[in-house]
Write a protein that holds these residues in place. Structure first.
Motif, PDB file in Angstrom:
ATOM      1  N   CYS A 135       0.828  -1.210   0.000  1.00 17.43           N
ATOM      2  CA  CYS A 135       0.000   0.000   0.000  1.00 17.43           C
ATOM      3  C   CYS A 135       0.859   1.256   0.000  1.00 17.43           C
ATOM      4  CB  CYS A 135      -0.932  -0.003   1.213  1.00 17.43           C
ATOM      5  SG  CYS A 135      -2.062  -1.423   1.263  1.00 17.43           S
ATOM      6  N   ASP A 136       0.214   2.408  -0.103  1.00 11.96           N
ATOM      7  CA  ASP A 136       0.902   3.691  -0.202  1.00 11.96           C
ATOM      8  C   ASP A 136       1.816   3.915   1.003  1.00 11.96           C
ATOM      9  OD1 ASP A 136       1.638   6.138  -1.170  1.00 11.96           O
ATOM     10  OD2 ASP A 136      -0.134   7.185  -0.433  1.00 11.96           O
ATOM     11  N   MET A 137       3.007   4.387   0.731  1.00  9.73           N
ATOM     12  CA  MET A 137       4.055   4.573   1.724  1.00  9.73           C
ATOM     13  C   MET A 137       3.583   5.203   3.033  1.00  9.73           C
ATOM     14  SD  MET A 137       7.368   7.103   1.395  1.00  9.73           S
ATOM     15  CE  MET A 137       6.275   8.522   1.273  1.00  9.73           C
ATOM     16  N   GLY A 138       3.607   4.422   4.099  1.00  8.66           N
ATOM     17  CA  GLY A 138       3.356   4.943   5.433  1.00  8.66           C
ATOM     18  C   GLY A 138       1.990   5.531   5.668  1.00  8.66           C
ATOM     19  N   LEU A 139       1.079   5.440   4.691  1.00  5.79           N
ATOM     20  CA  LEU A 139      -0.212   6.113   4.827  1.00  5.79           C
ATOM     21  C   LEU A 139      -1.387   5.149   4.874  1.00  5.79           C
ATOM     22  CD1 LEU A 139       0.316   8.990   2.230  1.00  5.79           C
ATOM     23  CD2 LEU A 139       0.622   9.088   4.710  1.00  5.79           C
ATOM     24  N   GLU A 140      -1.198   3.941   4.377  1.00  2.00           N
ATOM     25  CA  GLU A 140      -2.293   2.992   4.302  1.00  2.00           C
ATOM     26  C   GLU A 140      -1.897   1.642   4.883  1.00  2.00           C
ATOM     27  OE1 GLU A 140      -4.815   4.334   0.377  1.00  2.00           O
ATOM     28  OE2 GLU A 140      -3.093   3.017   0.065  1.00  2.00           O
ATOM     29  N   ILE A 141      -2.902   0.834   5.196  1.00  2.00           N
ATOM     30  CA  ILE A 141      -2.688  -0.527   5.666  1.00  2.00           C
ATOM     31  C   ILE A 141      -3.526  -1.466   4.803  1.00  2.00           C
ATOM     32  CG2 ILE A 141      -2.134   0.096   8.042  1.00  2.00           C
ATOM     33  CD1 ILE A 141      -5.013  -0.458   8.800  1.00  2.00           C
ATOM     34  N   CYS A 142      -3.146  -2.724   4.763  1.00  2.00           N
ATOM     35  CA  CYS A 142      -3.859  -3.721   3.964  1.00  2.00           C
ATOM     36  C   CYS A 142      -4.846  -4.468   4.848  1.00  2.00           C
ATOM     37  CB  CYS A 142      -2.858  -4.688   3.327  1.00  2.00           C
ATOM     38  SG  CYS A 142      -3.614  -5.935   2.257  1.00  2.00           S
ATOM     39  N   VAL A 143      -6.132  -4.327   4.562  1.00  2.00           N
ATOM     40  CA  VAL A 143      -7.188  -4.999   5.325  1.00  2.00           C
ATOM     41  C   VAL A 143      -8.095  -5.729   4.342  1.00  2.00           C
ATOM     42  CG1 VAL A 143      -9.111  -4.725   6.935  1.00  2.00           C
ATOM     43  CG2 VAL A 143      -7.112  -3.217   7.109  1.00  2.00           C
ATOM     44  N   ASN A 144      -8.216  -7.033   4.526  1.00  2.00           N
ATOM     45  CA  ASN A 144      -9.042  -7.838   3.618  1.00  2.00           C
ATOM     46  C   ASN A 144      -8.661  -7.626   2.147  1.00  2.00           C
ATOM     47  OD1 ASN A 144     -10.551  -8.902   5.785  1.00  2.00           O
ATOM     48  ND2 ASN A 144     -11.916  -7.122   5.767  1.00  2.00           N
ATOM     49  N   SER A 145      -7.359  -7.615   1.897  1.00  2.00           N
ATOM     50  CA  SER A 145      -6.799  -7.496   0.542  1.00  2.00           C
ATOM     51  C   SER A 145      -7.049  -6.137  -0.106  1.00  2.00           C
ATOM     52  CB  SER A 145      -7.354  -8.601  -0.382  1.00  2.00           C
ATOM     53  OG  SER A 145      -7.013  -9.879   0.117  1.00  2.00           O
ATOM     54  N   THR A 146      -7.440  -5.141   0.714  1.00  2.00           N
ATOM     55  CA  THR A 146      -7.698  -3.798   0.192  1.00  2.00           C
ATOM     56  C   THR A 146      -6.899  -2.761   0.980  1.00  2.00           C
ATOM     57  OG1 THR A 146      -9.947  -4.421  -0.452  1.00  2.00           O
ATOM     58  CG2 THR A 146      -9.467  -2.075  -0.282  1.00  2.00           C
ATOM     59  N   CYS A 147      -6.255  -1.843   0.281  1.00  2.00           N
ATOM     60  CA  CYS A 147      -5.523  -0.779   0.952  1.00  2.00           C
ATOM     61  C   CYS A 147      -6.508   0.263   1.466  1.00  2.00           C
ATOM     62  CB  CYS A 147      -4.534  -0.117  -0.013  1.00  2.00           C
ATOM     63  SG  CYS A 147      -3.153  -1.172  -0.497  1.00  2.00           S
ATOM     64  N   GLN A 148      -6.359   0.662   2.719  1.00  2.00           N
ATOM     65  CA  GLN A 148      -7.236   1.663   3.299  1.00  2.00           C
ATOM     66  C   GLN A 148      -6.483   2.492   4.328  1.00  2.00           C
ATOM     67  OE1 GLN A 148     -10.171  -1.043   5.225  1.00  2.00           O
ATOM     68  NE2 GLN A 148      -9.414  -0.229   7.170  1.00  2.00           N
ATOM     69  N   SER A 149      -7.016   3.669   4.630  1.00  2.00           N
ATOM     70  CA  SER A 149      -6.415   4.513   5.660  1.00  2.00           C
ATOM     71  C   SER A 149      -6.667   3.889   7.023  1.00  2.00           C
ATOM     72  CB  SER A 149      -7.022   5.913   5.616  1.00  2.00           C
ATOM     73  OG  SER A 149      -6.759   6.533   4.374  1.00  2.00           O
ATOM     74  N   PRO A 150      -5.701   3.954   7.927  1.00  2.00           N
ATOM     75  CA  PRO A 150      -5.916   3.394   9.260  1.00  2.00           C
ATOM     76  C   PRO A 150      -6.958   4.197  10.029  1.00  2.00           C
ATOM     77  CG  PRO A 150      -3.842   4.597   9.169  1.00  2.00           C
ATOM     78  CD  PRO A 150      -4.347   4.515   7.766  1.00  2.00           C
ATOM     79  N   THR A 151      -7.593   3.543  10.991  1.00  2.00           N
ATOM     80  CA  THR A 151      -8.602   4.194  11.810  1.00  2.00           C
ATOM     81  C   THR A 151      -7.953   5.201  12.760  1.00  2.00           C
ATOM     82  OG1 THR A 151      -9.898   2.149  11.745  1.00  2.00           O
ATOM     83  CG2 THR A 151     -10.512   3.780  13.402  1.00  2.00           C
ATOM     84  N   LYS A 152      -8.582   6.355  12.931  1.00  2.00           N
ATOM     85  CA  LYS A 152      -8.034   7.401  13.793  1.00  2.00           C
ATOM     86  C   LYS A 152      -8.357   7.136  15.261  1.00  2.00           C
ATOM     87  CE  LYS A 152      -8.362  10.988  10.225  1.00  2.00           C
ATOM     88  NZ  LYS A 152      -8.927  12.326   9.862  1.00  2.00           N
ATOM     89  N   LEU A 153      -7.587   7.760  16.140  1.00  2.00           N
ATOM     90  CA  LEU A 153      -7.829   7.630  17.578  1.00  2.00           C
ATOM     91  C   LEU A 153      -9.251   8.063  17.910  1.00  2.00           C
ATOM     92  CD1 LEU A 153      -4.497   9.031  19.086  1.00  2.00           C
ATOM     93  CD2 LEU A 153      -5.240   6.651  19.053  1.00  2.00           C
ATOM     94  N   GLY A 154      -9.912   7.272  18.751  1.00  2.00           N
ATOM     95  CA  GLY A 154     -11.267   7.590  19.172  1.00  2.00           C
ATOM     96  C   GLY A 154     -12.341   7.035  18.267  1.00  2.00           C
ATOM     97  N   SER A 155     -11.935   6.440  17.136  1.00  2.00           N
ATOM     98  CA  SER A 155     -12.899   5.890  16.190  1.00  2.00           C
ATOM     99  C   SER A 155     -13.004   4.375  16.335  1.00  2.00           C
ATOM    100  CB  SER A 155     -12.496   6.236  14.756  1.00  2.00           C
ATOM    101  OG  SER A 155     -12.459   7.644  14.572  1.00  2.00           O
TER     102      SER A 155
END
Length: 350
Positions: A135-155
């Motif tokens: 996934c995009d450098m340092g900005l996304e994570i791979c969840v269920n084979s899909t790149c997505q933004s990580p969840t923010k604090l409190g969410s």
């Protein structure tokens, strides 16, 4: 969760704790699983395996011949031109995340990317990921084979997929549930549920809290000295506590007291995570000299690794610090403790 793949010097710690504390000097015979002095490798010169003729050999630098990864200095790979080649060369490759500078395809960590115009770029028509490095450098994570933004604090987050930004916090979920809330490290209070893997980073250490490994709750730490003189396993050390705690571990044939993360250690951890976050190094940055962590967070990275020298029974951590160009003279000189035995990073290191 895979935090700083390459930071995991912790594997050396586990080997040290589980061993009988015999350090085999470089040049002497050894058996597979034994610990060599100064982070040496137990192997048979000229082969890729260990056998009855194995000896402890020193690791080698860039350009030197190798047979397996462990022949090379920390952070280097044993590169073989053909997969069936027996012999390779210690090389600085697989250090660049997608979006980071590269010189050739081998520099890119993701197998789904190529070096295009000196930037690691995802190959065309690739719409799935296998792990975070895809996934995009340092900005996304791979969840269920899909790149997505990580969840923010409190969410809301998913504990099983570790969807939180792991440089900021973790997914705090009730016992047995996958649904939780992203919380800052060291924020859980007494009685709150904590889980295996992030023990020392979940409970509020400023209040002397730690994660009880048996009941999985944050509780005030108090050491009860085991009533045995020697041990073969940690279960023996804690048997007298009737299974209610896990406050000591068996190391070198004796029970070692668990120690909380100190305020100084907490600051060093926080500084490293903050630097990595600001520079978008990601959680999977390689530790080669060209990797994001080493180039942009060198001081913080060295400070973190010095913490591990408290486990240094065979000189391995000191050797690593030297290879990473860290100031070895500033290393901690402490007795073994467990404050970092149960790090976030237990995924894997070298």
């Amino acid at each position: 969760m895979k935090i700083f793949y390459s930071l995991i010097l912790i594997l050396f710690t586990i080997n040290y704790i589980n061993a009988n504390c015999n350090c085999i000097p470089i040049g002497e015979t050894c058996k597979d699983g034994e610990i060599c002095q100064d982070m040496g490798f137990c192997g048979t010169p000229g082969t890729a395996s260990s056998n009855s003729q194995s000896i402890c050999v020193s690791r080698v630098d860039v350009g030197e011949p190798c047979f397996v990864e462990d022949n090379c200095y920390v952070g280097l790979s044993c590169y073989k031109i053909n997969s069936n080649d027996t012999k390779g060369v210690c090389s600085e490759i697989k250090y660049a995340l997608i979006g980071e500078p590269c010189e050739k395809k081998l520099d890119c960590m993701s197998d789904l990317s190529s070096c295009v115009n000196n930037i690691c770029t995802l190959n065309r028509h690739v719409d799935v990921c296998g792990e975070d490095i895809d996934c995009d450098m340092g900005l996304e994570i791979c969840v269920n084979s899909t790149c997505q933004s990580p969840t923010k604090l409190g969410s809301a987050c998913k504990a099983r997929d570790s969807t939180c930004n792991k440089l900021e916090g973790f997914c705090a979920a009730p016992a047995g549930s996958d649904d939780g809330i992203c919380k800052k490290y060291f924020s859980l209070q007494e009685g709150e549920y904590c889980y295996s893997g992030d023990y020392d980073y979940q409970c509020d250490n400023t209040k002397n809290l730690y994660c009880n490994n048996i009941n999985k709750k944050c509780q005030v730490y108090s050491f009860i000295k085991p009533d045995i003189e020697s041990c073969d396993s940690s279960n023996q050390c804690n048997a007298h506590l009737n299974g209610t705690s896990a406050e000591s571990i068996c190391g070198c044939g004796r029970c070692i007291e668990y120690q909380l993360v100190s305020s100084n250690e907490r600051q060093i951890i926080t500084d490293l995570f903050t630097c990595a976050s600001i520079n978008k190094c990601g959680l999977h940055s390689a530790i080669t000299a060209k990797g994001c962590i080493r180039t942009k967070c060198a001081k913080e990275f060295c400070d973190y690794n010095r913490l591990n020298t408290k486990f240094d029974g065979c000189g391995g951590y000191t050797a690593v610090l030297s290879q990473l160009n860290c100031d070895v003279n500033n290393s901690f000189k402490l007795l073994p403790s467990l404050s970092f035995l149960i790090l976030l990073f237990i995924y894997l290191l070298f």
